[in-house]
Write a protein that holds these residues in place. Structure first.
Motif, PDB file in Angstrom:
ATOM      1  N   GLY A 123      -0.603   6.321  -0.059  1.00  0.00           N
ATOM      2  CA  GLY A 123       0.427   7.293   0.286  1.00  0.00           C
ATOM      3  C   GLY A 123       1.652   6.675   0.934  1.00  0.00           C
ATOM      4  N   VAL A 124       1.445   5.647   1.750  1.00  0.00           N
ATOM      5  CA  VAL A 124       2.571   5.004   2.438  1.00  0.00           C
ATOM      6  C   VAL A 124       3.539   4.358   1.444  1.00  0.00           C
ATOM      7  CG1 VAL A 124       1.482   2.745   2.806  1.00  0.00           C
ATOM      8  CG2 VAL A 124       3.174   3.566   4.431  1.00  0.00           C
ATOM      9  N   ALA A 125       3.044   3.957   0.283  1.00  0.00           N
ATOM     10  CA  ALA A 125       3.898   3.315  -0.719  1.00  0.00           C
ATOM     11  C   ALA A 125       4.894   4.293  -1.341  1.00  0.00           C
ATOM     12  CB  ALA A 125       3.042   2.673  -1.806  1.00  0.00           C
ATOM     13  N   ALA A 126       4.743   5.580  -1.079  1.00  0.00           N
ATOM     14  CA  ALA A 126       5.694   6.572  -1.579  1.00  0.00           C
ATOM     15  C   ALA A 126       6.946   6.646  -0.712  1.00  0.00           C
ATOM     16  CB  ALA A 126       5.032   7.947  -1.649  1.00  0.00           C
ATOM     17  N   ASN A 127       6.916   6.016   0.453  1.00  0.00           N
ATOM     18  CA  ASN A 127       8.051   6.091   1.374  1.00  0.00           C
ATOM     19  C   ASN A 127       9.200   5.227   0.874  1.00  0.00           C
ATOM     20  OD1 ASN A 127       9.617   4.976   3.816  1.00  0.00           O
ATOM     21  ND2 ASN A 127       8.650   6.838   4.567  1.00  0.00           N
ATOM     22  N   SER A 128      10.329   5.849   0.578  1.00  0.00           N
ATOM     23  CA  SER A 128      11.471   5.119   0.015  1.00  0.00           C
ATOM     24  C   SER A 128      12.037   4.092   0.980  1.00  0.00           C
ATOM     25  CB  SER A 128      12.564   6.103  -0.418  1.00  0.00           C
ATOM     26  OG  SER A 128      13.009   6.858   0.703  1.00  0.00           O
ATOM     27  N   GLY A 129      12.010   4.393   2.276  1.00  0.00           N
ATOM     28  CA  GLY A 129      12.504   3.431   3.255  1.00  0.00           C
ATOM     29  C   GLY A 129      11.652   2.177   3.298  1.00  0.00           C
ATOM     30  N   LEU A 130      10.343   2.357   3.236  1.00  0.00           N
ATOM     31  CA  LEU A 130       9.436   1.214   3.217  1.00  0.00           C
ATOM     32  C   LEU A 130       9.611   0.410   1.939  1.00  0.00           C
ATOM     33  CD1 LEU A 130       7.093  -0.442   4.377  1.00  0.00           C
ATOM     34  CD2 LEU A 130       5.543   1.181   3.269  1.00  0.00           C
ATOM     35  N   ARG A 131       9.727   1.089   0.818  1.00  0.00           N
ATOM     36  CA  ARG A 131       9.930   0.393  -0.461  1.00  0.00           C
ATOM     37  C   ARG A 131      11.186  -0.476  -0.409  1.00  0.00           C
ATOM     38  NH1 ARG A 131       7.974   2.397  -5.596  1.00  0.00           N
ATOM     39  NH2 ARG A 131       6.198   3.737  -5.252  1.00  0.00           N
ATOM     40  N   LYS A 132      12.277   0.105   0.062  1.00  0.00           N
ATOM     41  CA  LYS A 132      13.541  -0.620   0.114  1.00  0.00           C
ATOM     42  C   LYS A 132      13.439  -1.824   1.048  1.00  0.00           C
ATOM     43  CE  LYS A 132      18.418  -0.122   1.146  1.00  0.00           C
ATOM     44  NZ  LYS A 132      19.482   0.684   1.688  1.00  0.00           N
ATOM     45  N   ARG A 133      12.879  -1.615   2.219  1.00  0.00           N
ATOM     46  CA  ARG A 133      12.745  -2.701   3.208  1.00  0.00           C
ATOM     47  C   ARG A 133      11.863  -3.817   2.667  1.00  0.00           C
ATOM     48  NH1 ARG A 133      12.271  -6.327   6.259  1.00  0.00           N
ATOM     49  NH2 ARG A 133      12.212  -6.311   8.527  1.00  0.00           N
ATOM     50  N   ALA A 134      10.761  -3.467   1.972  1.00  0.00           N
ATOM     51  CA  ALA A 134       9.865  -4.465   1.392  1.00  0.00           C
ATOM     52  C   ALA A 134      10.559  -5.240   0.269  1.00  0.00           C
ATOM     53  CB  ALA A 134       8.595  -3.797   0.884  1.00  0.00           C
ATOM     54  N   GLU A 135      11.334  -4.543  -0.553  1.00  0.00           N
ATOM     55  CA  GLU A 135      12.064  -5.211  -1.634  1.00  0.00           C
ATOM     56  C   GLU A 135      13.086  -6.199  -1.076  1.00  0.00           C
ATOM     57  OE1 GLU A 135      13.568  -1.857  -3.804  1.00  0.00           O
ATOM     58  OE2 GLU A 135      11.623  -1.447  -4.729  1.00  0.00           O
ATOM     59  N   GLU A 136      13.800  -5.799  -0.041  1.00  0.00           N
ATOM     60  CA  GLU A 136      14.777  -6.692   0.595  1.00  0.00           C
ATOM     61  C   GLU A 136      14.083  -7.925   1.171  1.00  0.00           C
ATOM     62  OE1 GLU A 136      16.477  -4.054   3.476  1.00  0.00           O
ATOM     63  OE2 GLU A 136      17.824  -3.104   2.022  1.00  0.00           O
ATOM     64  N   SER A 137      12.945  -7.713   1.805  1.00  0.00           N
ATOM     65  CA  SER A 137      12.209  -8.816   2.417  1.00  0.00           C
ATOM     66  C   SER A 137      11.638  -9.756   1.361  1.00  0.00           C
ATOM     67  CB  SER A 137      11.097  -8.262   3.306  1.00  0.00           C
ATOM     68  OG  SER A 137      10.523  -9.293   4.055  1.00  0.00           O
ATOM     69  N   ALA A 138      11.176  -9.199   0.244  1.00  0.00           N
ATOM     70  CA  ALA A 138      10.638 -10.032  -0.839  1.00  0.00           C
ATOM     71  C   ALA A 138      11.719 -10.964  -1.376  1.00  0.00           C
ATOM     72  CB  ALA A 138      10.075  -9.151  -1.954  1.00  0.00           C
ATOM     73  N   LYS A 139      12.926 -10.448  -1.554  1.00  0.00           N
ATOM     74  CA  LYS A 139      14.037 -11.284  -2.019  1.00  0.00           C
ATOM     75  C   LYS A 139      14.383 -12.354  -0.986  1.00  0.00           C
ATOM     76  CE  LYS A 139      16.120  -7.763  -4.930  1.00  0.00           C
ATOM     77  NZ  LYS A 139      17.168  -6.769  -5.055  1.00  0.00           N
ATOM     78  N   LYS A 140      14.445 -11.953   0.263  1.00  0.00           N
ATOM     79  CA  LYS A 140      14.824 -12.875   1.339  1.00  0.00           C
ATOM     80  C   LYS A 140      13.803 -13.995   1.516  1.00  0.00           C
ATOM     81  CE  LYS A 140      15.725 -13.037   6.304  1.00  0.00           C
ATOM     82  NZ  LYS A 140      15.796 -12.270   7.548  1.00  0.00           N
TER      83      LYS A 140
END
Length: 120
Positions: free
Chosen positions: A52-69
């Motif tokens: 369920g937590v993976a549905a959170n758009s803020g978490l998704r965006k933050r994780a995507e930014e961190s993966a790139k970084k």
């Protein structure tokens, strides 16, 4: 918590939205930062966020930014697959009741609707 408890004026919609957004950002930061620390500590290059937590758009965006970084692979299922387990269990139970099927505690669990298994 203290800002909620100690607030002297009534909460208007903007203040409530700001509070919720700040809380969401803080939780996403902690979850992602701890995940990145675990990846480094365990020498891993991939992160999976599910449930369920993976549905959170803020978490998704933050994780995507961190993966790139930080250069790790990130896997998050499509939004439709990010459901709350309690809701899935309730849905499965409701569908079984609709088909007049009952089961025992020893019933087999499936990751899809029981109706798919029944050919309906």
């Amino acid at each position: 918590m203290h800002s909620v408890r100690d607030r002297k004026s009534p909460w208007d919609e903007k203040a409530l939205c700001d509070l919720a957004a700040s809380f969401q950002a803080a939780v996403a930061d902690v979850l992602v930062d701890k995940s990145v620390a675990a990846l480094k500590k365990l020498n891993r290059r991939s992160l999976v966020i599910t449930g369920g937590v993976a549905a959170n758009s803020g978490l998704r965006k933050r994780a995507e930014e961190s993966a790139k970084k930080h250069g790790f692979s990130l896997y998050i299922p499509p939004l439709a697959s990010c459901t709350d387990n309690a809701a899935m269990i309730a849905y499965a139970g409701a569908k079984l009741l609709q088909t007049k099927n009952s089961s025992t505690i020893a019933a087999v669990a499936y990751s899809q609707s029981p109706l798919n298994r029944l050919g309906k």
